[in-house]
Design a protein around this motif. Structure first.
Motif, PDB file in Angstrom:
ATOM      1  N   HIS A   1       0.841  -1.270  -0.095  1.00 24.84           N
ATOM      2  CA  HIS A   1       0.021   0.081  -0.001  1.00 24.84           C
ATOM      3  C   HIS A   1       0.795   1.286  -0.081  1.00 24.84           C
ATOM      4  N   HIS A   2       2.070   1.078   0.278  1.00 24.45           N
ATOM      5  CA  HIS A   2       3.012   2.382   0.340  1.00 24.45           C
ATOM      6  C   HIS A   2       4.219   2.252  -0.492  1.00 24.45           C
ATOM      7  N   GLU A   3       4.476   3.189  -1.197  1.00 26.53           N
ATOM      8  CA  GLU A   3       5.774   3.177  -2.004  1.00 26.53           C
ATOM      9  C   GLU A   3       7.175   3.107  -1.055  1.00 26.53           C
ATOM     10  N   GLN A   4       7.108   3.923  -0.434  1.00 32.57           N
ATOM     11  CA  GLN A   4       8.529   3.894   0.359  1.00 32.57           C
ATOM     12  C   GLN A   4       8.365   3.461   1.937  1.00 32.57           C
ATOM     13  N   VAL A   5       9.112   2.407   2.109  1.00 32.08           N
ATOM     14  CA  VAL A   5       8.998   1.764   3.557  1.00 32.08           C
ATOM     15  C   VAL A   5      10.468   1.300   3.918  1.00 32.08           C
ATOM     16  N   ASP A   6      10.757   2.005   5.093  1.00 33.37           N
ATOM     17  CA  ASP A   6      12.098   1.537   5.678  1.00 33.37           C
ATOM     18  C   ASP A   6      11.789   1.319   7.247  1.00 33.37           C
ATOM     19  N   ALA A   7      12.622   0.073   7.722  1.00 33.00           N
ATOM     20  CA  ALA A   7      12.260  -0.085   8.836  1.00 33.00           C
ATOM     21  C   ALA A   7      13.605  -0.349   9.735  1.00 33.00           C
TER      22      ALA A   7
ATOM     23  N   GLU B   1      17.098  -3.047  27.890  1.00 35.09           N
ATOM     24  CA  GLU B   1      16.265  -4.461  27.792  1.00 35.09           C
ATOM     25  C   GLU B   1      15.372  -4.426  26.606  1.00 35.09           C
ATOM     26  N   ASP B   2      15.050  -3.109  26.392  1.00 36.30           N
ATOM     27  CA  ASP B   2      14.042  -2.989  25.047  1.00 36.30           C
ATOM     28  C   ASP B   2      14.466  -2.752  23.686  1.00 36.30           C
ATOM     29  N   ILE B   3      13.886  -2.870  22.826  1.00 36.88           N
ATOM     30  CA  ILE B   3      14.262  -2.690  21.489  1.00 36.88           C
ATOM     31  C   ILE B   3      13.225  -1.798  20.776  1.00 36.88           C
ATOM     32  N   GLN B   4      14.126  -0.386  20.531  1.00 43.51           N
ATOM     33  CA  GLN B   4      13.348   0.815  19.803  1.00 43.51           C
ATOM     34  C   GLN B   4      13.378   0.510  18.202  1.00 43.51           C
ATOM     35  N   THR B   5      12.044   0.492  17.546  1.00 39.02           N
ATOM     36  CA  THR B   5      11.919   0.303  16.084  1.00 39.02           C
ATOM     37  C   THR B   5      11.593   1.945  15.502  1.00 39.02           C
ATOM     38  N   LYS B   6      12.011   2.074  14.513  1.00 36.06           N
ATOM     39  CA  LYS B   6      11.596   3.124  13.860  1.00 36.06           C
ATOM     40  C   LYS B   6      11.389   2.914  12.267  1.00 36.06           C
ATOM     41  N   TRP B   7      10.027   3.250  11.985  1.00 33.75           N
ATOM     42  CA  TRP B   7       9.381   3.024  10.637  1.00 33.75           C
ATOM     43  C   TRP B   7       9.057   4.121   9.660  1.00 33.75           C
ATOM     44  N   GLN B   8       9.703   4.379   8.512  1.00 35.04           N
ATOM     45  CA  GLN B   8       9.487   5.662   7.952  1.00 35.04           C
ATOM     46  C   GLN B   8       8.680   4.929   6.619  1.00 35.04           C
ATOM     47  N   ILE B   9       7.281   5.482   6.398  1.00 35.60           N
ATOM     48  CA  ILE B   9       6.336   4.817   5.792  1.00 35.60           C
ATOM     49  C   ILE B   9       6.033   6.146   4.933  1.00 35.60           C
ATOM     50  N   ASN B  10       6.451   6.231   3.581  1.00 35.06           N
ATOM     51  CA  ASN B  10       6.188   7.301   2.895  1.00 35.06           C
ATOM     52  C   ASN B  10       6.843   8.480   3.739  1.00 35.06           C
ATOM     53  N   ASP B  11       6.017   9.496   4.043  1.00 35.86           N
ATOM     54  CA  ASP B  11       6.293  10.916   4.685  1.00 35.86           C
ATOM     55  C   ASP B  11       6.317  10.753   6.016  1.00 35.86           C
ATOM     56  N   ARG B  12       5.747   9.453   6.657  1.00 33.99           N
ATOM     57  CA  ARG B  12       5.609   9.441   7.917  1.00 33.99           C
ATOM     58  C   ARG B  12       6.532   8.657   8.729  1.00 33.99           C
ATOM     59  N   VAL B  13       6.730   8.944  10.021  1.00 28.85           N
ATOM     60  CA  VAL B  13       7.781   8.219  10.737  1.00 28.85           C
ATOM     61  C   VAL B  13       6.958   7.658  12.234  1.00 28.85           C
ATOM     62  N   ILE B  14       7.142   6.462  12.238  1.00 24.44           N
ATOM     63  CA  ILE B  14       6.169   5.799  13.422  1.00 24.44           C
ATOM     64  C   ILE B  14       7.485   5.016  14.136  1.00 24.44           C
ATOM     65  N   GLU B  15       7.485   5.275  15.427  1.00 24.26           N
ATOM     66  CA  GLU B  15       8.472   4.700  16.471  1.00 24.26           C
ATOM     67  C   GLU B  15       7.766   3.714  17.564  1.00 24.26           C
ATOM     68  N   VAL B  16       7.935   2.490  17.593  1.00 28.63           N
ATOM     69  CA  VAL B  16       7.344   1.434  18.165  1.00 28.63           C
ATOM     70  C   VAL B  16       8.649   0.925  19.271  1.00 28.63           C
ATOM     71  N   THR B  17       8.564   0.976  20.359  1.00 23.63           N
ATOM     72  CA  THR B  17       9.296   0.329  21.516  1.00 23.63           C
ATOM     73  C   THR B  17       8.437  -0.926  21.875  1.00 23.63           C
ATOM     74  N   LEU B  18       9.583  -1.816  21.974  1.00 24.76           N
ATOM     75  CA  LEU B  18       9.154  -3.093  22.008  1.00 24.76           C
ATOM     76  C   LEU B  18       9.917  -3.393  23.498  1.00 24.76           C
ATOM     77  N   LYS B  19       8.942  -3.374  24.615  1.00 20.90           N
ATOM     78  CA  LYS B  19       9.187  -3.278  25.930  1.00 20.90           C
ATOM     79  C   LYS B  19       9.881  -4.939  26.439  1.00 20.90           C
ATOM     80  N   SER B  20      10.502  -5.263  27.309  1.00 19.82           N
ATOM     81  CA  SER B  20      11.163  -6.419  27.592  1.00 19.82           C
ATOM     82  C   SER B  20       9.993  -7.492  27.674  1.00 19.82           C
TER      83      SER B  20
END
Length: 100
Positions: free
Chosen positions: A35-41, A48-67
């Motif tokens: 559904h999206h042209e540009q996707v980078d993760a 103990e956590d892992i921070q994820t950062k998603w760039q989807i077209n012109d949006r940035v979504i950050e998701v923290t994966l807790k322990s």
């Protein structure tokens, strides 16, 4: 190919958590690309956590994966998929089927 619990159980038992997170992110990215042209993760460990950062077209979504989520993966191999899907839904980002 649909999500496969056998594959996930094998991977979670044989890979470090960081590598498993990257695998799931790759699977989720395939669904986003329908559904999206540009996707980078990207993922980065923060204690103990892992921070994820998603760039989807012109949006940035950050998701923290807790322990606690990371610890639950052995019994719930699709827990990460659910965390990511909820984050995308909250941000009105469309996601196609997640493919292994």
């Amino acid at each position: 190919m649909a999500r496969n619990p056998i594959v996930r159980n094998i991977l979670i038992s044989r890979q470090p958590r960081d590598e498993y997170v990257k695998y799931v992110m790759k699977c989720v990215s395939r669904g986003l690309k329908e559904h999206h042209e540009q996707v980078d993760a990207r993922a980065m460990r923060q204690g103990e956590d892992i921070q994820t950062k998603w760039q989807i077209n012109d949006r940035v979504i950050e998701v923290t994966l807790k322990s606690d989520v990371l610890a639950s993966l052995e019994t719930e191999p699709f827990a990460l998929d659910e965390v990511f899907m909820r984050a995308f839904e909250r941000n009105d980002v469309r996601l196609g089927p997640i493919k292994e």
